[in-house]
Design a protein around this motif. Structure first.
Motif, PDB file in Angstrom:
ATOM      1  N   VAL A  40      26.824  34.269 -33.363  1.00 20.06           N
ATOM      2  CA  VAL A  40      27.537  35.099 -32.397  1.00 20.06           C
ATOM      3  C   VAL A  40      28.927  34.522 -32.129  1.00 20.06           C
ATOM      4  O   VAL A  40      29.110  33.304 -32.086  1.00 20.06           O
ATOM      5  CB  VAL A  40      26.729  35.277 -31.084  1.00 20.06           C
ATOM      6  CG1 VAL A  40      26.608  33.981 -30.300  1.00 20.06           C
ATOM      7  CG2 VAL A  40      27.323  36.383 -30.233  1.00 20.06           C
ATOM      8  N   LYS A  41      29.895  35.415 -32.001  1.00 19.35           N
ATOM      9  CA  LYS A  41      31.283  35.030 -31.734  1.00 19.35           C
ATOM     10  C   LYS A  41      31.865  36.020 -30.740  1.00 19.35           C
ATOM     11  O   LYS A  41      31.314  37.079 -30.498  1.00 19.35           O
ATOM     12  CB  LYS A  41      32.110  35.082 -33.018  1.00 19.35           C
ATOM     13  CG  LYS A  41      31.780  34.008 -34.043  1.00 19.35           C
ATOM     14  CD  LYS A  41      32.675  34.169 -35.273  1.00 19.35           C
ATOM     15  CE  LYS A  41      32.574  33.068 -36.277  1.00 19.35           C
ATOM     16  NZ  LYS A  41      31.332  32.573 -36.681  1.00 19.35           N
ATOM     17  N   GLY A  42      33.001  35.672 -30.200  1.00 16.58           N
ATOM     18  CA  GLY A  42      33.719  36.613 -29.360  1.00 16.58           C
ATOM     19  C   GLY A  42      33.730  36.225 -27.901  1.00 16.58           C
ATOM     20  O   GLY A  42      33.254  35.150 -27.519  1.00 16.58           O
ATOM     21  N   PRO A  43      34.255  37.136 -27.079  1.00 19.96           N
ATOM     22  CA  PRO A  43      34.451  36.825 -25.667  1.00 19.96           C
ATOM     23  C   PRO A  43      33.152  36.598 -24.888  1.00 19.96           C
ATOM     24  O   PRO A  43      33.169  35.963 -23.839  1.00 19.96           O
ATOM     25  CB  PRO A  43      35.213  38.037 -25.123  1.00 19.96           C
ATOM     26  CG  PRO A  43      35.005  39.122 -26.116  1.00 19.96           C
ATOM     27  CD  PRO A  43      34.759  38.462 -27.433  1.00 19.96           C
ATOM     28  N   HIS A  44      32.048  37.089 -25.414  1.00 20.92           N
ATOM     29  CA  HIS A  44      30.762  36.913 -24.727  1.00 20.92           C
ATOM     30  C   HIS A  44      29.885  35.872 -25.428  1.00 20.92           C
ATOM     31  O   HIS A  44      28.669  35.860 -25.259  1.00 20.92           O
ATOM     32  CB  HIS A  44      30.025  38.247 -24.638  1.00 20.92           C
ATOM     33  CG  HIS A  44      30.790  39.279 -23.891  1.00 20.92           C
ATOM     34  ND1 HIS A  44      30.946  39.244 -22.532  1.00 20.92           N
ATOM     35  CD2 HIS A  44      31.483  40.353 -24.337  1.00 20.92           C
ATOM     36  CE1 HIS A  44      31.688  40.267 -22.156  1.00 20.92           C
ATOM     37  NE2 HIS A  44      32.037  40.947 -23.229  1.00 20.92           N
ATOM     38  N   PHE A  45      30.532  35.000 -26.220  1.00 24.78           N
ATOM     39  CA  PHE A  45      29.799  34.000 -26.996  1.00 24.78           C
ATOM     40  C   PHE A  45      28.822  33.210 -26.126  1.00 24.78           C
ATOM     41  O   PHE A  45      27.632  33.146 -26.420  1.00 24.78           O
ATOM     42  CB  PHE A  45      30.754  33.017 -27.695  1.00 24.78           C
ATOM     43  CG  PHE A  45      30.037  31.784 -28.184  1.00 24.78           C
ATOM     44  CD1 PHE A  45      29.316  31.823 -29.354  1.00 24.78           C
ATOM     45  CD2 PHE A  45      30.043  30.615 -27.437  1.00 24.78           C
ATOM     46  CE1 PHE A  45      28.613  30.702 -29.799  1.00 24.78           C
ATOM     47  CE2 PHE A  45      29.346  29.496 -27.866  1.00 24.78           C
ATOM     48  CZ  PHE A  45      28.630  29.532 -29.051  1.00 24.78           C
ATOM     49  N   TYR A  46      29.331  32.596 -25.086  1.00 28.12           N
ATOM     50  CA  TYR A  46      28.494  31.684 -24.305  1.00 28.12           C
ATOM     51  C   TYR A  46      27.300  32.418 -23.695  1.00 28.12           C
ATOM     52  O   TYR A  46      26.160  31.944 -23.785  1.00 28.12           O
ATOM     53  CB  TYR A  46      29.324  30.996 -23.220  1.00 28.12           C
ATOM     54  CG  TYR A  46      28.586  29.859 -22.557  1.00 28.12           C
ATOM     55  CD1 TYR A  46      28.371  28.659 -23.230  1.00 28.12           C
ATOM     56  CD2 TYR A  46      28.073  29.995 -21.278  1.00 28.12           C
ATOM     57  CE1 TYR A  46      27.676  27.624 -22.646  1.00 28.12           C
ATOM     58  CE2 TYR A  46      27.372  28.958 -20.676  1.00 28.12           C
ATOM     59  CZ  TYR A  46      27.176  27.773 -21.367  1.00 28.12           C
ATOM     60  OH  TYR A  46      26.481  26.753 -20.776  1.00 28.12           O
ATOM     61  N   THR A  47      27.541  33.576 -23.125  1.00 21.99           N
ATOM     62  CA  THR A  47      26.472  34.356 -22.511  1.00 21.99           C
ATOM     63  C   THR A  47      25.419  34.747 -23.534  1.00 21.99           C
ATOM     64  O   THR A  47      24.214  34.567 -23.317  1.00 21.99           O
ATOM     65  CB  THR A  47      27.051  35.621 -21.848  1.00 21.99           C
ATOM     66  OG1 THR A  47      28.013  35.222 -20.877  1.00 21.99           O
ATOM     67  CG2 THR A  47      25.978  36.460 -21.193  1.00 21.99           C
ATOM     68  N   LEU A  48      25.861  35.294 -24.671  1.00 19.85           N
ATOM     69  CA  LEU A  48      24.907  35.731 -25.692  1.00 19.85           C
ATOM     70  C   LEU A  48      24.239  34.557 -26.398  1.00 19.85           C
ATOM     71  O   LEU A  48      23.048  34.627 -26.719  1.00 19.85           O
ATOM     72  CB  LEU A  48      25.602  36.646 -26.708  1.00 19.85           C
ATOM     73  CG  LEU A  48      25.948  38.035 -26.185  1.00 19.85           C
ATOM     74  CD1 LEU A  48      26.756  38.808 -27.222  1.00 19.85           C
ATOM     75  CD2 LEU A  48      24.694  38.807 -25.785  1.00 19.85           C
ATOM     76  N   HIS A  49      24.985  33.498 -26.636  1.00 18.99           N
ATOM     77  CA  HIS A  49      24.404  32.307 -27.260  1.00 18.99           C
ATOM     78  C   HIS A  49      23.217  31.823 -26.423  1.00 18.99           C
ATOM     79  O   HIS A  49      22.133  31.559 -26.969  1.00 18.99           O
ATOM     80  CB  HIS A  49      25.484  31.223 -27.384  1.00 18.99           C
ATOM     81  CG  HIS A  49      25.056  30.000 -28.114  1.00 18.99           C
ATOM     82  ND1 HIS A  49      24.934  29.964 -29.490  1.00 18.99           N
ATOM     83  CD2 HIS A  49      24.747  28.760 -27.664  1.00 18.99           C
ATOM     84  CE1 HIS A  49      24.540  28.743 -29.857  1.00 18.99           C
ATOM     85  NE2 HIS A  49      24.436  27.995 -28.765  1.00 18.99           N
ATOM     86  N   GLN A  50      23.397  31.739 -25.134  1.00 19.69           N
ATOM     87  CA  GLN A  50      22.311  31.313 -24.240  1.00 19.69           C
ATOM     88  C   GLN A  50      21.175  32.334 -24.198  1.00 19.69           C
ATOM     89  O   GLN A  50      20.004  31.969 -24.219  1.00 19.69           O
ATOM     90  CB  GLN A  50      22.837  31.081 -22.826  1.00 19.69           C
ATOM     91  CG  GLN A  50      23.607  29.801 -22.673  1.00 19.69           C
ATOM     92  CD  GLN A  50      23.982  29.555 -21.221  1.00 19.69           C
ATOM     93  OE1 GLN A  50      24.376  30.464 -20.505  1.00 19.69           O
ATOM     94  NE2 GLN A  50      23.860  28.307 -20.801  1.00 19.69           N
ATOM     95  N   ALA A  99      28.988  40.837 -32.176  1.00 22.89           N
ATOM     96  CA  ALA A  99      28.077  40.661 -31.039  1.00 22.89           C
ATOM     97  C   ALA A  99      27.439  41.984 -30.619  1.00 22.89           C
ATOM     98  O   ALA A  99      26.234  42.043 -30.357  1.00 22.89           O
ATOM     99  CB  ALA A  99      28.813  40.010 -29.875  1.00 22.89           C
ATOM    100  N   GLU A 100      28.221  43.044 -30.569  1.00 21.59           N
ATOM    101  CA  GLU A 100      27.688  44.339 -30.144  1.00 21.59           C
ATOM    102  C   GLU A 100      26.654  44.861 -31.139  1.00 21.59           C
ATOM    103  O   GLU A 100      25.627  45.411 -30.747  1.00 21.59           O
ATOM    104  CB  GLU A 100      28.818  45.353 -29.969  1.00 21.59           C
ATOM    105  CG  GLU A 100      28.352  46.618 -29.295  1.00 21.59           C
ATOM    106  CD  GLU A 100      29.488  47.510 -28.846  1.00 21.59           C
ATOM    107  OE1 GLU A 100      29.448  48.704 -29.193  1.00 21.59           O
ATOM    108  OE2 GLU A 100      30.400  47.018 -28.158  1.00 21.59           O
ATOM    109  N   GLN A 101      26.908  44.675 -32.442  1.00 21.03           N
ATOM    110  CA  GLN A 101      25.932  45.092 -33.454  1.00 21.03           C
ATOM    111  C   GLN A 101      24.637  44.296 -33.320  1.00 21.03           C
ATOM    112  O   GLN A 101      23.547  44.845 -33.475  1.00 21.03           O
ATOM    113  CB  GLN A 101      26.512  44.898 -34.860  1.00 21.03           C
ATOM    114  CG  GLN A 101      27.626  45.857 -35.213  1.00 21.03           C
ATOM    115  CD  GLN A 101      28.314  45.478 -36.514  1.00 21.03           C
ATOM    116  OE1 GLN A 101      28.565  44.303 -36.788  1.00 21.03           O
ATOM    117  NE2 GLN A 101      28.616  46.479 -37.334  1.00 21.03           N
TER     118      GLN A 101
END
Length: 156
Positions: A40-50, A99-101
């Motif tokens: 995962v990459k992008g502006p929501h990396f940290y949220t989605l990574h967790q 990330a959205e996909q």
């Protein structure tokens, strides 16, 4: 006309096949969500990574519970890559999704699991296997919450 015991055996075999499909799907999801976690990459990396880490840990627990339930019922859970690939209805992804996909595909996979769990629950109930039906209901309820949250993330 089949004897009642024969009918019960058929239903039990069907239930174990459905449960093995669940084990295979959870195994595929474990790999898939791990991949999302790593890529995962992008502006929501940290949220989605967790979030992905939280989800693959949950997947591991569910896969284990279903496999152990199959064993408790006298069956054999799928456990090889070949068996998992042959039994899973969830398909793997290649790296490179945004990330959205990832969130959209995960939502669709969870919706597929919800539908398939419904069928397994129905067969378990018809067989009088309340333990399996209850176990699946708890998992299904959790997935429904995840779907709602993932769709909210997507703005749907």
């Amino acid at each position: 006309m089949a004897k009642p015991m024969e009918k019960a055996s058929i239903k039990k075999a069907d239930l174990q096949q459905l449960l093995n499909g669940q084990v295979a799907n959870w195994a595929m999801l474990y790999i898939k969500i791990h991949q999302y976690h790593w890529y995962v990459k992008g502006p929501h990396f940290y949220t989605l990574h967790q979030k992905f880490e939280e989800l693959y840990k949950e997947v591991d627990q569910y896969m284990d519970k279903i496999a152990e339930r199959i064993l408790a019922l006298g069956g054999s859970p799928v456990s090889t890559t070949k068996e998992i690939l042959a039994s899973a209805t969830i398909k793997e992804d290649k790296p490179g999704l945004d990330a959205e996909q990832m969130v959209a595909k995960l939502t669709a996979d969870y919706e597929l699991l919800i539908d398939e769990m419904g069928l397994a629950m129905q067969v378990a109930e018809e067989h009088g296997d309340d333990g399996t039906a209850d176990m699946l209901l708890g998992m299904r309820t959790s997935l429904e919450t995840h779907v709602w949250m993932l769709k909210s993330y997507l703005g749907k």
